[in-house]
Design a protein around this motif. Structure first.
Motif, PDB file in Angstrom:
ATOM      1  N   THR A  70       7.400  21.214  34.018  1.00  0.00           N
ATOM      2  CA  THR A  70       6.304  21.547  33.099  1.00  0.00           C
ATOM      3  C   THR A  70       5.174  22.265  33.819  1.00  0.00           C
ATOM      4  N   SER A  71       5.117  22.128  35.142  1.00  0.00           N
ATOM      5  CA  SER A  71       4.065  22.827  35.885  1.00  0.00           C
ATOM      6  C   SER A  71       4.297  24.337  35.909  1.00  0.00           C
ATOM      7  N   ARG A  72       5.538  24.756  35.642  1.00  0.00           N
ATOM      8  CA  ARG A  72       5.839  26.179  35.557  1.00  0.00           C
ATOM      9  C   ARG A  72       5.646  26.633  34.122  1.00  0.00           C
ATOM     10  N   ARG A  73       5.031  27.775  33.950  1.00  0.00           N
ATOM     11  CA  ARG A  73       4.643  28.209  32.613  1.00  0.00           C
ATOM     12  C   ARG A  73       5.630  29.163  31.950  1.00  0.00           C
ATOM     13  N   ASP A  74       6.710  29.534  32.635  1.00  0.00           N
ATOM     14  CA  ASP A  74       7.654  30.444  32.004  1.00  0.00           C
ATOM     15  C   ASP A  74       8.461  29.697  30.940  1.00  0.00           C
ATOM     16  N   ALA A  75       8.920  30.435  29.940  1.00  0.00           N
ATOM     17  CA  ALA A  75       9.597  29.839  28.787  1.00  0.00           C
ATOM     18  C   ALA A  75      10.872  29.106  29.174  1.00  0.00           C
ATOM     19  N   ALA A  76      11.628  29.643  30.135  1.00  0.00           N
ATOM     20  CA  ALA A  76      12.885  29.001  30.534  1.00  0.00           C
ATOM     21  C   ALA A  76      12.615  27.623  31.139  1.00  0.00           C
ATOM     22  N   SER A  77      11.587  27.520  31.977  1.00  0.00           N
ATOM     23  CA  SER A  77      11.253  26.230  32.586  1.00  0.00           C
ATOM     24  C   SER A  77      10.777  25.236  31.536  1.00  0.00           C
ATOM     25  N   GLN A  78       9.984  25.722  30.566  1.00  0.00           N
ATOM     26  CA  GLN A  78       9.524  24.842  29.497  1.00  0.00           C
ATOM     27  C   GLN A  78      10.698  24.322  28.678  1.00  0.00           C
ATOM     28  N   ALA A  79      11.680  25.189  28.418  1.00  0.00           N
ATOM     29  CA  ALA A  79      12.870  24.761  27.670  1.00  0.00           C
ATOM     30  C   ALA A  79      13.660  23.725  28.468  1.00  0.00           C
ATOM     31  N   ARG A  80      13.799  23.956  29.770  1.00  0.00           N
ATOM     32  CA  ARG A  80      14.514  22.991  30.619  1.00  0.00           C
ATOM     33  C   ARG A  80      13.761  21.654  30.680  1.00  0.00           C
TER      34      ARG A  80
END
Length: 240
Positions: free
Chosen positions: A201-211
């Motif tokens: 969640t600390s990463r703001r890119d959409a792929a990380s948020q989905a993961r």
């Protein structure tokens, strides 16, 4: 009189931008990265041109609707949803589908996707009482103890599930004031889940948020399995 000519256009082929446009009204947070993440998990498998560009069919869009609706409205992990889709693709009827969801062999139809999506409803208090069987005093207690909440006077499916469970528990003598530990336990469990997925969640890119969201669902599902096993273990000792 002119004779209507048959439509020879064939199946519609969409690029990822056109897919997003079709999904945007129902799933406004959808992004190209999230679609690619679902493809990476094996939930859709669009065709590719010789140059490697994805080509989505209408059936791919309906599968996406089905996946996203079950994920959002039923809070199911992608692994469970993929098991459903794999069974459908084999021409089988998946076991343990959410109530009211029907399937047709080898296709997730528009009707099926709409049926699942239709479960995400905004209910008035009157509708909530009618569908859950809860009395006015019970709903007032659930609200006062924070077991359910509303936005602008509208309740969601989670509130309906809570109300239905509490109606049944009330018949066993358990009132909302007895159920406050469940709310506290849910908050503690969410804290554990939140810490576990913090690196994503600390990463703001959409792929990380989905993961991160998918990892949270999987961890929550495991926590519920653990909780159920521990409680059933205690119950099994009652008649031993």
């Amino acid at each position: 009189m002119a004779i209507a000519q048959p439509d020879r256009r064939g199946p519609q082929v969409l690029n990822i931008g056109e897919v997003l446009a079709q999904l945007s009204d129902d799933f406004p947070g959808m992004t190209a990265s999230k679609i690619r993440f679902l493809e990476e998990k094996g939930l859709i498998n669009p065709k590719r041109t010789p140059a490697g560009y994805r080509q989505y069919a209408d059936s791919d869009v309906e599968r996406l609707r089905f996946v996203l609706a079950l994920q959002r409205d039923q809070y199911l992990p992608l692994k469970v949803i993929k098991d459903y889709l794999d069974a459908i693709d084999r021409g089988e009827r998946p076991e343990n589908l959410p109530p009211g969801v029907t399937v047709s062999p080898r296709v997730v139809s528009a009707e099926m996707a709409a049926e699942v999506h239709g479960r995400a409803r905004a209910l008035t208090e009157e509708q909530l009482r009618a569908e859950s069987g809860a009395s006015v005093p019970l709903l007032e207690s659930l609200l006062s103890f924070g077991l359910i909440s509303h936005v602008g006077g509208k309740f969601d499916e989670h509130a309906l599930q809570v109300a239905r469970a509490c109606v049944q528990l009330e018949s066993h003598g358990l009132e909302p004031r007895h159920l406050r530990p469940f709310q506290a336990a849910a908050e503690r469990e969410f804290g554990l889940v939140e810490r576990a997925v913090a690196p994503l969640t600390s990463r703001r890119d959409a792929a990380s948020q989905a993961r991160a969201a998918e990892a949270a669902r999987e961890i929550s599902d495991l926590c519920l399995t653990l909780h159920r096993a521990l409680v059933h273990d205690r119950i099994s000792r009652m008649d031993s």
